[in-house]
Write a protein that holds these residues in place. Structure first.
Motif, PDB file in Angstrom:
ATOM      1  N   TYR A  82      37.893  47.786   8.464  1.00  0.00           N
ATOM      2  CA  TYR A  82      36.904  46.855   7.935  1.00  0.00           C
ATOM      3  C   TYR A  82      36.209  46.095   9.063  1.00  0.00           C
ATOM      4  CZ  TYR A  82      38.273  47.511   3.070  1.00  0.00           C
ATOM      5  OH  TYR A  82      38.497  48.036   1.833  1.00  0.00           O
ATOM      6  N   PHE A  83      36.968  45.706  10.072  1.00  0.00           N
ATOM      7  CA  PHE A  83      36.384  44.982  11.206  1.00  0.00           C
ATOM      8  C   PHE A  83      35.338  45.841  11.910  1.00  0.00           C
ATOM      9  CE2 PHE A  83      36.455  43.933  15.776  1.00  0.00           C
ATOM     10  CZ  PHE A  83      36.020  42.605  15.708  1.00  0.00           C
ATOM     11  N   GLN A  84      35.633  47.124  12.041  1.00  0.00           N
ATOM     12  CA  GLN A  84      34.674  48.010  12.696  1.00  0.00           C
ATOM     13  C   GLN A  84      33.365  48.090  11.912  1.00  0.00           C
ATOM     14  OE1 GLN A  84      36.319  51.661  14.111  1.00  0.00           O
ATOM     15  NE2 GLN A  84      34.341  52.628  14.434  1.00  0.00           N
ATOM     16  N   GLU A  85      33.441  47.999  10.574  1.00  0.00           N
ATOM     17  CA  GLU A  85      32.220  47.984   9.775  1.00  0.00           C
ATOM     18  C   GLU A  85      31.361  46.762  10.108  1.00  0.00           C
ATOM     19  OE1 GLU A  85      31.078  50.260   7.486  1.00  0.00           O
ATOM     20  OE2 GLU A  85      32.673  51.502   8.300  1.00  0.00           O
ATOM     21  N   TYR A  86      32.001  45.628  10.320  1.00  0.00           N
ATOM     22  CA  TYR A  86      31.255  44.436  10.718  1.00  0.00           C
ATOM     23  C   TYR A  86      30.618  44.620  12.095  1.00  0.00           C
ATOM     24  CZ  TYR A  86      32.509  41.228   6.949  1.00  0.00           C
ATOM     25  OH  TYR A  86      32.616  40.603   5.730  1.00  0.00           O
ATOM     26  N   VAL A  87      31.356  45.206  13.007  1.00  0.00           N
ATOM     27  CA  VAL A  87      30.811  45.438  14.348  1.00  0.00           C
ATOM     28  C   VAL A  87      29.586  46.333  14.270  1.00  0.00           C
ATOM     29  CG1 VAL A  87      31.271  46.458  16.610  1.00  0.00           C
ATOM     30  CG2 VAL A  87      33.012  45.047  15.515  1.00  0.00           C
ATOM     31  N   GLN A  88      29.678  47.398  13.480  1.00  0.00           N
ATOM     32  CA  GLN A  88      28.536  48.303  13.321  1.00  0.00           C
ATOM     33  C   GLN A  88      27.338  47.565  12.721  1.00  0.00           C
ATOM     34  OE1 GLN A  88      28.040  51.236  14.391  1.00  0.00           O
ATOM     35  NE2 GLN A  88      29.980  52.285  14.652  1.00  0.00           N
ATOM     36  N   TYR A  89      27.598  46.706  11.764  1.00  0.00           N
ATOM     37  CA  TYR A  89      26.518  45.944  11.134  1.00  0.00           C
ATOM     38  C   TYR A  89      25.810  45.058  12.159  1.00  0.00           C
ATOM     39  CZ  TYR A  89      24.247  42.176   8.605  1.00  0.00           C
ATOM     40  OH  TYR A  89      23.343  41.244   8.171  1.00  0.00           O
ATOM     41  N   PHE A  90      26.577  44.313  12.936  1.00  0.00           N
ATOM     42  CA  PHE A  90      25.965  43.400  13.907  1.00  0.00           C
ATOM     43  C   PHE A  90      25.327  44.160  15.071  1.00  0.00           C
ATOM     44  CE2 PHE A  90      28.891  40.241  11.928  1.00  0.00           C
ATOM     45  CZ  PHE A  90      27.902  39.357  11.514  1.00  0.00           C
ATOM     46  N   LEU A  91      25.849  45.323  15.414  1.00  0.00           N
ATOM     47  CA  LEU A  91      25.170  46.161  16.409  1.00  0.00           C
ATOM     48  C   LEU A  91      23.790  46.579  15.913  1.00  0.00           C
ATOM     49  CD1 LEU A  91      27.843  48.601  17.943  1.00  0.00           C
ATOM     50  CD2 LEU A  91      26.414  46.958  19.176  1.00  0.00           C
ATOM     51  N   LYS A  92      23.702  46.913  14.627  1.00  0.00           N
ATOM     52  CA  LYS A  92      22.402  47.288  14.050  1.00  0.00           C
ATOM     53  C   LYS A  92      21.440  46.100  14.099  1.00  0.00           C
ATOM     54  CE  LYS A  92      19.409  49.755  11.677  1.00  0.00           C
ATOM     55  NZ  LYS A  92      19.657  50.119  10.265  1.00  0.00           N
ATOM     56  N   SER A  95      28.755  38.788  21.982  1.00  0.00           N
ATOM     57  CA  SER A  95      28.319  38.015  20.821  1.00  0.00           C
ATOM     58  C   SER A  95      28.492  38.813  19.531  1.00  0.00           C
ATOM     59  CB  SER A  95      26.858  37.598  20.988  1.00  0.00           C
ATOM     60  OG  SER A  95      26.675  36.858  22.180  1.00  0.00           O
ATOM     61  N   VAL A  96      28.273  40.121  19.591  1.00  0.00           N
ATOM     62  CA  VAL A  96      28.498  40.991  18.433  1.00  0.00           C
ATOM     63  C   VAL A  96      29.966  40.944  18.012  1.00  0.00           C
ATOM     64  CG1 VAL A  96      28.654  43.430  17.742  1.00  0.00           C
ATOM     65  CG2 VAL A  96      26.546  42.546  18.763  1.00  0.00           C
ATOM     66  N   ILE A  97      30.864  41.022  18.985  1.00  0.00           N
ATOM     67  CA  ILE A  97      32.298  40.963  18.683  1.00  0.00           C
ATOM     68  C   ILE A  97      32.655  39.595  18.102  1.00  0.00           C
ATOM     69  CG2 ILE A  97      34.607  40.974  19.699  1.00  0.00           C
ATOM     70  CD1 ILE A  97      33.393  43.743  19.514  1.00  0.00           C
ATOM     71  N   ALA A  98      32.105  38.524  18.696  1.00  0.00           N
ATOM     72  CA  ALA A  98      32.397  37.173  18.200  1.00  0.00           C
ATOM     73  C   ALA A  98      31.878  36.998  16.776  1.00  0.00           C
ATOM     74  CB  ALA A  98      31.770  36.135  19.132  1.00  0.00           C
ATOM     75  N   ALA A  99      30.681  37.510  16.499  1.00  0.00           N
ATOM     76  CA  ALA A  99      30.119  37.404  15.148  1.00  0.00           C
ATOM     77  C   ALA A  99      30.951  38.202  14.150  1.00  0.00           C
ATOM     78  CB  ALA A  99      28.673  37.892  15.146  1.00  0.00           C
ATOM     79  N   ALA A 100      31.411  39.379  14.561  1.00  0.00           N
ATOM     80  CA  ALA A 100      32.237  40.210  13.674  1.00  0.00           C
ATOM     81  C   ALA A 100      33.553  39.507  13.354  1.00  0.00           C
ATOM     82  CB  ALA A 100      32.489  41.568  14.317  1.00  0.00           C
ATOM     83  N   ARG A 101      34.158  38.879  14.353  1.00  0.00           N
ATOM     84  CA  ARG A 101      35.404  38.149  14.104  1.00  0.00           C
ATOM     85  C   ARG A 101      35.157  36.972  13.164  1.00  0.00           C
ATOM     86  NH1 ARG A 101      40.020  38.813  17.091  1.00  0.00           N
ATOM     87  NH2 ARG A 101      40.536  36.609  16.736  1.00  0.00           N
ATOM     88  N   ARG A 102      34.051  36.272  13.372  1.00  0.00           N
ATOM     89  CA  ARG A 102      33.758  35.115  12.523  1.00  0.00           C
ATOM     90  C   ARG A 102      33.465  35.557  11.091  1.00  0.00           C
ATOM     91  NH1 ARG A 102      29.130  30.900  14.266  1.00  0.00           N
ATOM     92  NH2 ARG A 102      30.499  30.846  16.111  1.00  0.00           N
ATOM     93  N   ALA A 103      32.635  36.582  10.937  1.00  0.00           N
ATOM     94  CA  ALA A 103      32.268  37.045   9.596  1.00  0.00           C
ATOM     95  C   ALA A 103      33.474  37.616   8.852  1.00  0.00           C
ATOM     96  CB  ALA A 103      31.160  38.091   9.694  1.00  0.00           C
TER      97      ALA A 103
END
Length: 286
Positions: A176-186, A205-213
């Motif tokens: 699930y975390f990887q899905e967030y990373v892919q989203y923020f990369l897009k 920042s993408v990793i930080a946003a994924a962790r926060r989301a």
């Protein structure tokens, strides 16, 4: 592409590779200055390039490198329609030659189909040479995708807390975390605001946003600060900008939550074994 597959990721070489990539991003010959006369068309071009890459089955790193080539080449040229689309296709071709297996590199005739065979195939060969000369034959350029692929094996740990509780299924949480990373990369790829940001800073920042989301705590652990070289306050502004896109994507529309741009479950696990994932709300258990 799964970021967990590469054997070197998460190895003792990670720090050395990150250091080398940071040197390349700081000492590169080309830096985007947002001076392209066609900058207002960038959003449409990037979305179109993403669609072409998806239909060709190209990996994420190919797409990110292609968009970087487009941005830098546009920044140094005044390109008119329909040549802008030829540049996008030519960039995908060059990026695929760097990132894909030989059998997955698209042919010029395949690429030309996306513009209804508008260009003679000789135009692809001519553009390829022009672009290579412009980049001094060095198109191995760092992108946020490269940095993210190195950081992601260290970005979620079994000791992390998820929504103030322990992670019950680490493998599902990783997915699930990887899905967030892919989203923020897009998001980082399509938003022109990030165009002149260092790839390493944007990746952090993408990793930080994924962790926060995703609801992980601590939001920026010590191991990520050490690996990325960035403190939490250094990634804070960009993380907030990325999260703004995420909040927009889950806003209610006439009483219904819209999940069209938000991450989706990698597997159909809702209702099985007590696993929940409501991306727009707070009900997530692993």
């Amino acid at each position: 592409m799964s970021y967990y597959d590469a054997p070197t990721l998460g190895s003792e070489y990670t720090m050395d590779i990150l250091s080398w990539l940071k040197q390349k991003e700081r000492h590169g010959l080309h830096h985007c200055r947002k001076q392209s006369p066609q900058l207002e068309k960038r959003g449409q071009l990037v979305e179109w390039t993403c669609d072409v890459a998806d239909k060709l089955g190209l990996c994420t790193s190919t797409l990110h490198l292609a968009v970087k080539l487009v941005d830098l080449f546009m920044d140094g040229h005044d390109i008119q329609d329909p040549q802008l689309y030829l540049v996008c296709l030519g960039s995908l071709l060059l990026a695929a030659k760097m990132e894909e297996k030989d059998g997955n590199v698209p042919r010029c005739s395949q690429l030309n189909i996306f513009v209804k065979n508008f260009f003679p195939l000789s135009d692809f060969f001519s553009l390829e040479l022009v672009m290579l000369n412009y980049f001094h034959w060095n198109i191995c350029l760092p992108t946020p995708c490269y940095f993210t692929s190195l950081l992601i094996p260290h970005s979620i740990l079994p000791t992390d807390h998820h929504n103030s509780g322990p992670i019950l299924s680490f493998s599902k949480a990783q997915a699930y975390f990887q899905e967030y990373v892919q989203y923020f990369l897009k998001v980082s790829l399509t938003d022109v605001s990030f165009l002149d940001t260092l790839p390493s800073l944007l990746a952090a920042s993408v990793i930080a946003a994924a962790r926060r989301a995703f609801g992980l705590s601590p939001q920026w652990p010590d191991n990520l600060e050490l690996l990325s070289g960035y403190r939490e306050e250094q990634v804070g502004h960009l993380t907030t900008m990325l999260m703004f896109h995420h909040r927009l994507s889950v806003n209610s529309d006439e009483g219904y939550n819209s999940f069209s741009a938000s991450p989706t479950s990698p597997t159909s696990t809702r209702g099985r074994g007590g696993v929940h994932c409501l991306w727009g709300g707070k009900d997530r258990q692993f």
